[in-house]
Design an enzyme around this catalytic site. Sequence first.
Site, PDB file in Angstrom:
ATOM      1  CG  ASP A 191      47.393  45.020 112.601  1.00 47.71           C
ATOM      2  OD1 ASP A 191      47.038  44.091 113.347  1.00 47.71           O
ATOM      3  OD2 ASP A 191      47.886  46.087 113.011  1.00 47.71           O
ATOM      4  CE  LYS A 248      44.415  40.890 117.697  1.00 45.29           C
ATOM      5  NZ  LYS A 248      45.409  41.751 117.027  1.00 45.29           N
ATOM      6  CG  ASP A 288      53.607  43.477 118.668  1.00 45.99           C
ATOM      7  OD1 ASP A 288      52.883  44.474 118.718  1.00 45.99           O
ATOM      8  OD2 ASP A 288      53.390  42.515 117.906  1.00 45.99           O
ATOM      9  CD  GLU A 340      49.149  41.277 115.970  1.00 48.07           C
ATOM     10  OE1 GLU A 340      49.708  41.662 117.017  1.00 48.07           O
ATOM     11  OE2 GLU A 340      47.902  41.231 115.846  1.00 48.07           O
TER      12      GLU A 340
END
Length: 636
Positions: A8, A69, A190, A168
């Site tokens: 992850d 990211k 999330d 994810e």
Amino acid sequence: MGKVIWIDLGTTNSCVAYMLGDKSEVIANSEWARTTSSIVYIKGDELLVGDLAKRKAILEPKNVIFETKRFIGRKFKEVKDEVKDMPYDMREWSDGGIIITVDKKDYKPEQLAGFILKKIKEDAEKFLWEPVTQAVITVPAYFNDSQRNATKAAGEIAGLKVERIINEPTAASLAYGEWKNKNEKIVVFDLWGWTFDVTILEIGSEGTFQVLSTSGDTQLGGKDFDQKIINYLIDAFKTKEGIDLRWDAMAMQRLKDEAEKAKMQLSQVERVDIMIPFICTDDKWQPKNLAESLTRAQFENLSKDLLDRCKQPVIQALKDSKLDKSDINEIILVGGSTRMPSIKKIVKDIFDKEAKSTINPDESVAQGAAIQWGIIQGDVTDILLLDVTPLSLAVEVEWWLAHVLIERNTTIPAKKSNIYTTATDNQSAVTVHVTQWERQFAKDNKSLWQFNLEGIPPMRRGQPQIEVTFDIDANGILKVSAEEKSTGKKQDVTIQGATNLSDAEIEKAKEDAEKFAEDDRKRREIVESKNKLEQLTYQMENLLEENKDKLPEEAKEEINKLINASKELKNKEDVTKEEIDKEIEKIQKEFQELYQKYQAEIQNTGKEEVEATGKDKKNDDEKDEAPVDWEVIDAD
């Protein structure tokens, strides 16, 4: 072949897991922490990753790179507003991408992400006592093709063969063991450092695991809540001391660290005291301390706009799934920011039930990815994963319309083809323009890529058959091909995510899709009516050209009048659909009367022409041949 790990790669922290039998286990890093800070420090020949790099941030902020990211696989023009918040140097590269300069050296975001992945790989090898050569990496559901490809490239830079890119939310739901509960609907809420996704899944009676819908906000995350505390502290300090800390890079880094800690503490207690000694000096070089208190109620009031933004994607995902909140069996919280009591309250208020948070939200995605790979490899049985593409994918056709080939929330892998044709006679090339999002006109959507298919043989408009195929693989990466059927001439491209709109503009486009739905519908109806009028004009021009030696001047003149009237109306700027449809009906009637009047002359040409009504004039008793309803792709 070496071991496979499941990573992850997070904005703030990263986590890695592996399969131990049929169970997933988190791998601790070399510092014995179960997560690794997604931070890189570079100075000269020194390269640090993780907490060691994080400790350098206060004294050397320009040498510490974090949150890469956010920028991976994106264009510089998409992130112009975000760059000003970064203490390190960023600029636009020659290809329109992003370059980050550290210690006078240039790096792309995927290179820096590769350094993080390399540490994770090396730590995993130490833990497992064997080489690690392959990885599965998770990404937010809303990552586009460019971001997915860049993530894959980061893995390759780290020396890993990336076997799969996995969403994810799907991975997280597996970590909670939800496959054991048949015939249930699950919501995955999330919320990470910089992204927010809501995904609704259905578990079938036979172990099928299908994503029904996904929604989110790519510009919302835990860091936005941190920023509320940072702004609160800056304003309070400026009121007391008359000093604006925004211009002090070292002070800002210390504020950032303390704000994150305060947010975490407020998830456990009602009040925190924030103390930062010697945060700056005044104009007399006297040191100044920052000392403030913040209650949970104050924090939630500061964050009210962010909490409101968390609600809309949930409502949108429910709408897209065609479910009611009463149909939802479980809500799963993923991401460290879901620890905030205010987030848990939002979920409870919407669904009238408590969310699950029995697994560490920082680790659930990596653990779930390991389980998902176990499913793919066959090590974990009785589960079938069916993911979806969250965005509609379309081809731009005549009059700038977006012709959707793969609709939003289509189960992937997916492959869809459609036949298109040309707009003019003897057109030798077409431009295949691929767009993404929900508006009906291509210019209102996100541009992914465009390429030319050349070498089309000379034919009348409408005769070439150009097959365009969209093929989305299990990683959500799109491949596009276009083939002219008579010659087999073909062009293929794997979308690399060239983009004309920022993520913020994409989110705006999503809102606009509903806001301007009625306006788009009316515009599309006008365009479709104009297309019919243009087709009718083309038929009249064609008949006139092929029968010019047979028709009397009177007939030519009358047909030309109809053609000119048609073109004049089509080019009228404020024309309405009703006006066009009325004119089409009028022209069809007059043209039919003209045709019948001069039918003998036309038939003497020996050619079989098709009337404006679509009937074969060779034999009125024969069955009508339906016209081919192909979309037109214009030439570049």
